[in-house]
Design an enzyme around this catalytic site. Structure first.
Site, PDB file in Angstrom:
ATOM      1  N   THR A 101       0.810  -1.214   0.000  1.00 23.66           N
ATOM      2  CA  THR A 101       0.000   0.000   0.000  1.00 23.66           C
ATOM      3  C   THR A 101       0.850   1.273   0.000  1.00 23.66           C
ATOM      4  O   THR A 101       2.060   1.230   0.175  1.00 23.66           O
ATOM      5  CB  THR A 101      -0.997  -0.056   1.200  1.00 23.66           C
ATOM      6  OG1 THR A 101      -1.642  -1.316   1.225  1.00 23.66           O
ATOM      7  CG2 THR A 101      -2.005   1.023   1.182  1.00 23.66           C
TER       8      THR A 101
ATOM      9  N   GLU B   6      -3.087  -4.340  -2.351  1.00 23.52           N
ATOM     10  CA  GLU B   6      -3.098  -5.270  -1.219  1.00 23.52           C
ATOM     11  C   GLU B   6      -1.694  -5.823  -0.955  1.00 23.52           C
ATOM     12  O   GLU B   6      -0.841  -5.099  -0.523  1.00 23.52           O
ATOM     13  CB  GLU B   6      -4.119  -6.389  -1.408  1.00 23.52           C
ATOM     14  CG  GLU B   6      -4.781  -6.852  -0.116  1.00 23.52           C
ATOM     15  CD  GLU B   6      -3.846  -7.371   0.960  1.00 23.52           C
ATOM     16  OE1 GLU B   6      -3.674  -6.659   1.980  1.00 23.52           O
ATOM     17  OE2 GLU B   6      -3.309  -8.482   0.840  1.00 23.52           O
TER      18      GLU B   6
ATOM     19  N   GLU C 207      -7.096  -8.015  -3.601  1.00 23.78           N
ATOM     20  CA  GLU C 207      -7.842  -7.435  -2.473  1.00 23.78           C
ATOM     21  C   GLU C 207      -8.857  -8.390  -1.855  1.00 23.78           C
ATOM     22  O   GLU C 207      -9.231  -8.246  -0.688  1.00 23.78           O
ATOM     23  CB  GLU C 207      -8.556  -6.162  -2.940  1.00 23.78           C
ATOM     24  CG  GLU C 207      -8.583  -5.061  -1.911  1.00 23.78           C
ATOM     25  CD  GLU C 207      -7.197  -4.498  -1.639  1.00 23.78           C
ATOM     26  OE1 GLU C 207      -6.797  -4.509  -0.468  1.00 23.78           O
ATOM     27  OE2 GLU C 207      -6.518  -4.057  -2.578  1.00 23.78           O
TER      28      GLU C 207
HETATM   29  N1  GLY Z   1      -5.268  -4.310   1.775  1.00 18.16           N
HETATM   30  C1  GLY Z   1      -4.921  -3.434   2.813  1.00 18.16           C
HETATM   31  C2  GLY Z   1      -6.080  -2.743   3.388  1.00 18.16           C
HETATM   32  O1  GLY Z   1      -7.009  -2.451   2.660  1.00 18.16           O
HETATM   33  O2  GLY Z   1      -6.122  -2.497   4.555  1.00 18.16           O
END
Ligand code: GLY
Length: 597
Positions: A419, A439, A456
């Site tokens: 991220t 993700e 995700e």
């Molecule tokens: N995939 C990391 C989040 O959305 O928290």
């Protein structure tokens, strides 16, 4: 000469003046120091911004500022702001460059949440560009034939984990609402860098090397990240003509050029034909994708309102719960070196994570006690549990006010850190805080048209039920997986005073809460607050940042009754304080900078 100096600085001592914390060496706290190659590509102003971070001082400016995870992306945003563009315009330019130079973390194949303060109306709002589960997905997508959850990486790598991307639609929607610059011009830097090439950064090179086996499983991905079978090297010039073509399609046709036509067909084919692990994403999912505007979730802390992204993110609710529980404790007087401070922060966080695991999910699909979770009376009642001597032995979800009786079981989804976070203030006074992701690092590892596709869907709980009781964050067709992303704007007396956010999986919540406490209670500037060594507790074990002063707290935390795990805690906090002037900070744990004028 200057080039050599900054390179040397980055590779030698990183000094940050957090009260009570010893200075740290780059070896111990900066796993991603800049390379000579990277530095040679930078302009004087970017070098000055890197120097500011290295010296532990915030960057100051009068008119506008942008902070993000890579200097080339920041520079793209700065050009737009300098030319009179809005924060939304600059964000588009930053995101399309991040998708090129930091492809492992975010990009067109992923999703994002955006918090916006609108200077003209004085209003805060949020845009939800989260991925959706395909309509053909079933709740047991990540279970084997015996109904047992798949191993995490068996689910991640391949087509099964790919949700409908939301980022291209989010870029277009933000520009439609708040843009001032012509759309095609926002892609100029991204297209140029993709066509001409950019120098692979140390962080990208090391992550490719670490992930080489998974990246090698798919020909298009292997060809790009492992040319001739060898991982990309730092400083190597890398071109991505397919990505340049994708950006040209977006520049000419808008998001329609992504959600329909050749790019959409290629995405669907890539997902559905992934060898060994095909997924179920369809052209219908892409055609139906919608960005959703949602009210921000705000929680009171001291004299501030801390506002961010509500469901399907757990970010603002969990950050808000932690701060709300701590509101009656005088952390300012205790200071950052007190073990009582860290006991309280750790326990408030564990209590908040217990509620998160029980109640938080996509509220368009499951009833959620959203208001109840940050109700000050409820949090005051939860805070009474903090009046204990040692570490709590029993941490259970509470009973927030809920207008829709529902019995949920606890979630167990695993989120690993990747991220990226972007903070921007424009010269009109608009403020943008956006966290963006594919993700896991390199997402599903599937690549098409020059960008990686997300994984995700593995942010959903792999189990649907526990002891016959449904889990709120179970997978359902069209649903958005629960996130921990916490793009935040802190308000005081109706005006924005801080934009902040971070990557880091579910530890994002701890990184953001701790930095707000450091800034609000310990009078740290944004750079000091970001640089303060991390101590994060989610589920009982206290993670302490390895090779920093935080690790020196391990024995005292064990004495209180915590299990302690020294480890890398690679946040990527980017923050801008908004006062008489703007003051920006970037995380020394990653490669970003803050830049302003
Ligand atoms: N995939 C990391 C989040 O959305 O928290």
């Amino acid at each position: 000469m200057r080039i050599n100096r900054i390179s040397g600085l980055l590779l030698s001592v990183i000094a940050f003046a957090a009260p009570g914390f010893a200075q740290e060496t780059a070896d111990s706290v900066a796993p991603e120091g800049a390379s000579e190659g990277q530095v040679q590509a930078l302009t004087d102003e970017l070098i000055a911004a890197l120097e500011a971070k290295t010296n532990g001082v915030p960057v100051q400016s009068e008119n506008w500022m942008v902070a993000a995870a890579n200097p080339l992306a920041v520079e793209a945003g700065a050009k737009i702001l300098r030319a009179g563009g809005s924060a939304a315009d600059a964000m588009v330019a930053v995101q399309v460059v991040l998708g090129l130079v930091e492809p492992q973390s975010s990009g067109l194949g992923g999703g994002a949440f955006l918090v916006w303060y609108d200077a003209a109306t004085g209003q805060l709002t949020t845009l939800d560009g989260r991925e959706t589960a395909p309509l053909d997905a079933t709740p047991t997508l990540f279970q084997d034939e015996n109904g047992e959850p798949l191993q995490f990486f068996d689910a991640v790598v391949g087509g099964l984990s790919v949700g409908t991307p939301g980022t291209p639609a989010l870029l277009e929607e933000a520009h439609r609402r708040w843009g001032r610059s012509p759309w095609p011009g926002l892609f100029t830097d991204g297209i140029r860098l993709a066509d001409d090439g950019f120098l692979v950064s140390p962080r990208l090179a090391s992550l490719v090397a670490n992930d080489a086996e998974r990246l090698s499983r798919f020909p298009a991905t292997a060809e790009y990240f492992l040319p001739e079978g060898e991982p990309l090297q730092q400083g190597q010039r890398l071109m991505n003509p397919a990505y340049a073509d994708t950006l040209r399609a977006l520049a000419e046709d808008g998001a329609a050029g992504f959600y329909g036509g050749q790019i959409a067909s290629d995405i669907v084919r890539t997902v559905r034909s992934a060898p060994g692990n095909p997924g179920v994403l369809s052209g219908t999912d892409l055609a139906l994708y919608q960005v959703i505007e949602r009210d921000p979730v705000c929680a009171a802390y001291r004299t501030y309102e801390v506002c961010g992204m509500g469901p399907p993110s757990s970010g603002a609710l969990t950050v808000g719960q932690i701060l709300g529980m701590l509101n009656s404790y005088d952390l300012a007087a205790m200071g950052p070196e007190s073990m009582e401070t860290w006991r309280l922060i750790g326990e408030a966080s564990r209590l908040a994570f217990a509620d998160r695991g029980r109640y938080m999910a996509d509220s368009d699909f499951v009833p959620m006690p959203t208001a109840g979770l940050v109700d000050p009376d409820y949090l005051a009642q939860r805070a009474e549990l903090l009046n204990a001597e040692g570490a709590l032995t029993d941490v259970a979800p509470g009973n927030p006010e809920f207008d829709h009786a529902m019995n949920w079981a606890d979630d167990e989804s695993l989120e690993l850190p990747s991220t990226s976070h972007i903070s921007i203030v424009d010269s009109y006074g608009n403020v943008l805080s956006m966290t963006t992701t594919i993700e896991n690092g390199f997402g599903s590892r599937l690549m098409t048209n020059g960008f990686l596709l997300n994984n995700e869907l593995t942010d959903f709980s792999f189990r649907t039920h526990r002891d016959g009781v449904p889990i709120a964050n179970r997978l359902e067709p069209g649903k958005r997986p629960r996130s921990s992303m916490s793009p935040t704007i802190v308000m005081q007396d109706g005006a924005p005073v801080l934009a902040i956010g971070s990557p880091g999986g579910s530890r994002i919540i701890g990184y953001v809460a701790k930095s707000i406490i450091a800034w609000a209670d310990w009078d740290m500037d944004v750079q000091q607050a970001i640089s303060l060594p991390h101590l994060v507790n989610r589920f009982g074990t206290y993670d302490v940042e390895v090779d920093t002063a935080a690790e020196g707290y391990a024995d005292a935390l064990i004495e209180i009754g915590f299990e302690v795990n020294p480890r890398d805690l690679t946040s990527g906090l980017h923050a801008i304080e908004i006062g008489e002037t703007l003051s920006g900070g970037a995380d020394h744990r990653r490669e970003g900078i803050a830049l302003g004028e």
